[in-house]
Structures are given as structure tokens and as C-alpha cells.
Design a protein around this motif. Structure first.
Motif, PDB file in Angstrom:
ATOM      1  N   GLY A  44      53.793  58.036  57.367  1.00 37.38           N
ATOM      2  CA  GLY A  44      55.188  58.938  57.833  1.00 37.38           C
ATOM      3  C   GLY A  44      55.918  59.078  56.282  1.00 37.38           C
ATOM      4  O   GLY A  44      56.967  59.836  56.661  1.00 37.38           O
ATOM      5  N   SER A  45      55.688  58.327  55.646  1.00 33.51           N
ATOM      6  CA  SER A  45      56.658  58.696  54.014  1.00 33.51           C
ATOM      7  C   SER A  45      56.353  59.821  53.434  1.00 33.51           C
ATOM      8  O   SER A  45      55.344  60.638  53.639  1.00 33.51           O
ATOM      9  CB  SER A  45      56.407  57.714  53.257  1.00 33.51           C
ATOM     10  N   ASP A  92      51.487  59.468  60.346  1.00 31.93           N
ATOM     11  CA  ASP A  92      52.717  59.082  61.026  1.00 31.93           C
ATOM     12  C   ASP A  92      52.168  58.947  62.591  1.00 31.93           C
ATOM     13  O   ASP A  92      51.096  59.061  62.938  1.00 31.93           O
ATOM     14  CB  ASP A  92      53.902  60.305  61.161  1.00 31.93           C
ATOM     15  N   LYS A  98      51.749  63.983  55.580  1.00 36.79           N
ATOM     16  CA  LYS A  98      52.104  64.896  54.715  1.00 36.79           C
ATOM     17  C   LYS A  98      51.556  64.841  53.372  1.00 36.79           C
ATOM     18  O   LYS A  98      51.155  63.824  52.710  1.00 36.79           O
ATOM     19  CB  LYS A  98      53.763  64.514  54.383  1.00 36.79           C
TER      20      LYS A  98
END
Length: 141
Positions: A44-45, A92, A98
């Protein structure tokens, strides 16, 4: 206004500032391309954020001329690319990963433009050196 030998040095210094600025631009673009497929280090970073090089003009008082320099390198605020890859370690809780907001086609196009600008400045330096050499040859005769 009469021309003097300082014009050769001024021309070379201005072109050299262009070389430095374009080399800096190519460094930033290379970093963008190199990180185009990276993901965040943890689930999720955020991944690498594209950087945008800018240019600034400044007065070089010793040359009495305006020269270019690499300005502030700013982050691109556009959205990251998101892909559904639940098996990716960077995913995530919803399985989305991402990816950087880097478009390789745009970066490569910008890189070609920077390379052409770099070469144009290099041609100015080469032409100035040839003119200096011709002047010296005439003065020796």
C-alpha cells in the motif's frame, strides 16, 4: 558595436551552460525511466514519484550575458497508476498496487529533445573553436 575576442569566450560559456542544463535534465529523465516500473517498498505504500526538471535563466555578470541553468526539480503531482495485482507484495488490502506516474513514451520523447538541445550546444562550441583556430591561422600568416 565592435566584436572582440571576448565574444568567442562568451559564446562558449553560454553554450557550456546549456550543456550543463541539458545534462542535468537527462539525469532527471533517466531517473524517471529507471524507476518507471518500481512499486512501493511495503504493501500500500507510494512508489517513486516522477520528477519534472525546470530551467532558469540567470545573469552571469562576468560574461555580461544571460545563461541557462537547471532550475528546481519538482515532483509531478499527477495520480499514480493503479493495477489490480493481489499476489504482488506491494498490494494493498484490496489487491491494488500503485505504480509510478511515469509514462516511458513521454520520458523518451523528452530525452530525445534534451539530447538534440545538448548536441546543438556542443555544435556551437565546436563552431566557435573552429572560428578561433581560423582566426589564429590568419594572424600567423
Amino acid at each position: 558595436m565592435a566584436s572582440d575576442g571576448n565574444d568567442f569566450g562568451r559564446s562558449m560559456s553560454i553554450a557550456t551552460s546549456g550543456l550543463r542544463a541539458q545534462a542535468g535534465r537527462m539525469r532527471v529523465l533517466s531517473e524517471n525511466i529507471a524507476n518507471a516500473d518500481s512499486t512501493g517498498a511495503t504493501a500500500g505504500s507510494d512508489p517513486y514519484r516522477r520528477k519534472i526538471p525546470t530551467f532558469a535563466s540567470e545573469l552571469d555578470r562576468s560574461l555580461d550575458a544571460r545563461v541557462v541553468k537547471l532550475g528546481r526539480v519538482r515532483p509531478d503531482a499527477s495520480a499514480f497508476q493503479v493495477r489490480y495485482e493481489p499476489s504482488n507484495p506491494a498490494a494493498d488490502a484490496a489487491g491494488n498496487v500503485k505504480y509510478p506516474n511515469v509514462n516511458k513514451v513521454i520520458e523518451m520523447s523528452d530525452m530525445r529533445e534534451a539530447q538534440r538541445s545538448y548536441e546543438a550546444n556542443l555544435n556551437i562550441i565546436s563552431a566557435t573553436r573552429r572560428m578561433i583556430q581560423r582566426t589564429l591561422d590568419i594572424l600567423k600568416a
